[in-house]
Design an enzyme around this catalytic site. Structure first.
Site, PDB file in Angstrom:
ATOM      1  N   ASP A  10      57.252   5.904  20.158  1.00 26.26           N
ATOM      2  CA  ASP A  10      55.805   5.721  20.186  1.00 26.26           C
ATOM      3  C   ASP A  10      55.182   6.582  19.096  1.00 26.26           C
ATOM      4  OD1 ASP A  10      53.379   4.765  20.920  1.00 26.26           O
ATOM      5  OD2 ASP A  10      53.372   5.602  22.947  1.00 26.26           O
ATOM      6  N   ASP A 184      57.781  -0.187  29.007  1.00 26.29           N
ATOM      7  CA  ASP A 184      58.199   1.212  29.117  1.00 26.29           C
ATOM      8  C   ASP A 184      57.323   1.870  30.161  1.00 26.29           C
ATOM      9  OD1 ASP A 184      56.366   3.627  27.594  1.00 26.29           O
ATOM     10  OD2 ASP A 184      55.734   1.545  27.326  1.00 26.29           O
ATOM     11  N   CYS A 222      74.342  -1.423  44.616  1.00 22.32           N
ATOM     12  CA  CYS A 222      74.118  -0.811  43.305  1.00 22.32           C
ATOM     13  C   CYS A 222      75.404  -0.166  42.790  1.00 22.32           C
ATOM     14  CB  CYS A 222      73.005   0.231  43.405  1.00 22.32           C
ATOM     15  SG  CYS A 222      72.664   1.103  41.862  1.00 22.32           S
ATOM     16  N   CYS A 224      75.467   2.169  40.289  1.00 18.78           N
ATOM     17  CA  CYS A 224      75.154   3.372  39.523  1.00 18.78           C
ATOM     18  C   CYS A 224      76.034   4.535  39.987  1.00 18.78           C
ATOM     19  CB  CYS A 224      73.674   3.731  39.673  1.00 18.78           C
ATOM     20  SG  CYS A 224      73.258   4.550  41.233  1.00 18.78           S
ATOM     21  N   CYS A 227      75.181   5.828  43.609  1.00 19.11           N
ATOM     22  CA  CYS A 227      75.537   4.982  44.756  1.00 19.11           C
ATOM     23  C   CYS A 227      77.047   4.820  44.911  1.00 19.11           C
ATOM     24  CB  CYS A 227      74.871   3.613  44.614  1.00 19.11           C
ATOM     25  SG  CYS A 227      73.074   3.656  44.820  1.00 19.11           S
ATOM     26  N   HIS A 255      69.949   6.577  39.547  1.00 18.79           N
ATOM     27  CA  HIS A 255      69.838   5.364  40.346  1.00 18.79           C
ATOM     28  C   HIS A 255      68.623   4.542  39.951  1.00 18.79           C
ATOM     29  CE1 HIS A 255      69.594   2.569  43.678  1.00 18.79           C
ATOM     30  NE2 HIS A 255      68.328   2.934  43.789  1.00 18.79           N
TER      31      HIS A 255
END
Length: 331
Positions: A10, A184, A222, A224, A227, A255
């Site tokens: 940005d 974003d 999930c 990730c 998890c 997560h």
């Protein structure tokens, strides 16, 4: 899109809102004053691009004159017109235009006429994609989605549309339907710091007592590291209340980011497969088991692009009023 790293930076424009009491804006740029020692930092369109060129971002943002979405009056028009002038300065300052894409940012507040002026000016520039700025500032959702749709309908087809600062899962789903490609937001990490886990059914407030003895992972669907790594809801709840709060927030962050990436990936695949409407209906059924709880603004937004939230079977089961097209009428 085939950027090698997909690194997006940005420009610093949003800090004109978040640090509004510490900055002074003029045609040349913006001067920030340190709250600690009073030293000044000058940011111009050219300096913003020089920094982003140095970082090596694949996608860079122009420096824009940003006002809060609730701002009205002449200041909104001034900021929109200045953003267009600053865009041309940013384009001229880009040292690597063929390697680093520069996105202009649509401004104009909640004024449709000003948005159209901005859109038409930006669309006439030779750029790789476009950002939609100045939203997600607490404006009414009924206004928010209409401004988003106005922008996506008027921007050139075939170029990415990036909606800045928007990250609630519901907002992502609705805005993808409206034609947005990129987003974003700090939501995945900020909610993690507050002990909140994102799941397909909504949110889990892991600091609540009910999770202190819950030995399940946050979401057994999930993949990730949190998890699949043996970290139960009970363990995370304990971490978030004790000295391990930093570790707990880090695990939750992993997560939540994975959840958002998976959500966007699933939406993209549903579009490729021609099953986006089915995806949207499934998302809403998980988030809102009772169709009467569907947010009215979301129903209206989706209906405007031909996405019905009720299938034929759902219509039979629902106590909602339904018009002839099979869309929910939320009261």
């Amino acid at each position: 899109m085939h950027w090698p790293h997909a690194l997006l930076t940005d420009s610093g424009g949003f800090q004109m809102v978040s640090l509004s009491k510490l900055c002074n804006i003029d045609e040349g740029g913006v001067t920030f004053t340190s709250p600690y020692d009073g030293t000044e930092l000058r940011l111009t369109p050219e300096e913003s691009i020089r920094i982003q060129n140095g970082i090596g971002a694949d996608i860079m943002m122009q420096l824009d004159d940003v006002v809060h979405s609730s701002t009205t009056g002449p200041r909104v028009k001034e900021a929109m017109e200045r953003s267009i002038r600053w865009l041309d300065r940013c384009l001229a300052a880009n040292a690597r235009p063929t390697q680093q894409c520069l996105f202009p940012i649509v401004q104009g507040g909640l004024d449709s006429d000003l948005r159209i002026q901005s859109l038409d000016a930006l669309a006439s520039r030779d750029v790789a994609g476009f950002a939609i700025g100045g939203l997600s500032g607490g404006e009414a959702k009924s206004t928010f989605w209409r401004i988003v749709k106005l922008c996506t309908e008027r921007l050139p087809a075939g170029k990415p549309r990036y909606l800045m600062g928007v990250g609630l899962p519901l907002d992502l789903v609705v805005c993808v339907a409206l034609g947005v490609d990129m987003f974003d937001c700090v939501l995945p990490t900020r909610t993690a710091r507050f002990g909140v886990a994102l799941v397909p059914e909504g949110q889990l407030q892991l600091k609540k007592r009910q999770f202190e003895t819950d030995l399940r992972p946050i979401d057994d669907r999930c993949s990730c590291p949190c998890c699949t790594g043996g970290y139960s809801r009970a363990y995370l709840a304990t971490l978030l209340k004790e000295d391990g709060v930093t570790l707990g927030c880090s695990l939750l962050t992993a997560h939540n980011v994975a959840y958002m990436l998976n959500l966007m990936s699933e939406m993209r695949q549903s579009l490729v497969d021609g099953k986006f409407s089915e995806f949207v209906r499934h998302f809403f059924r998980l988030q809102y088991p009772n169709p009467t709880d569907y947010p009215e603004w979301a129903v209206e937004a989706l209906k405007s692009v031909g996405v019905s939230l009720l299938s034929g079977e759902d219509v039979k089961k629902s106590s909602c009023n339904v018009d002839g097209s099979g869309d929910v009428e939320v009261k």
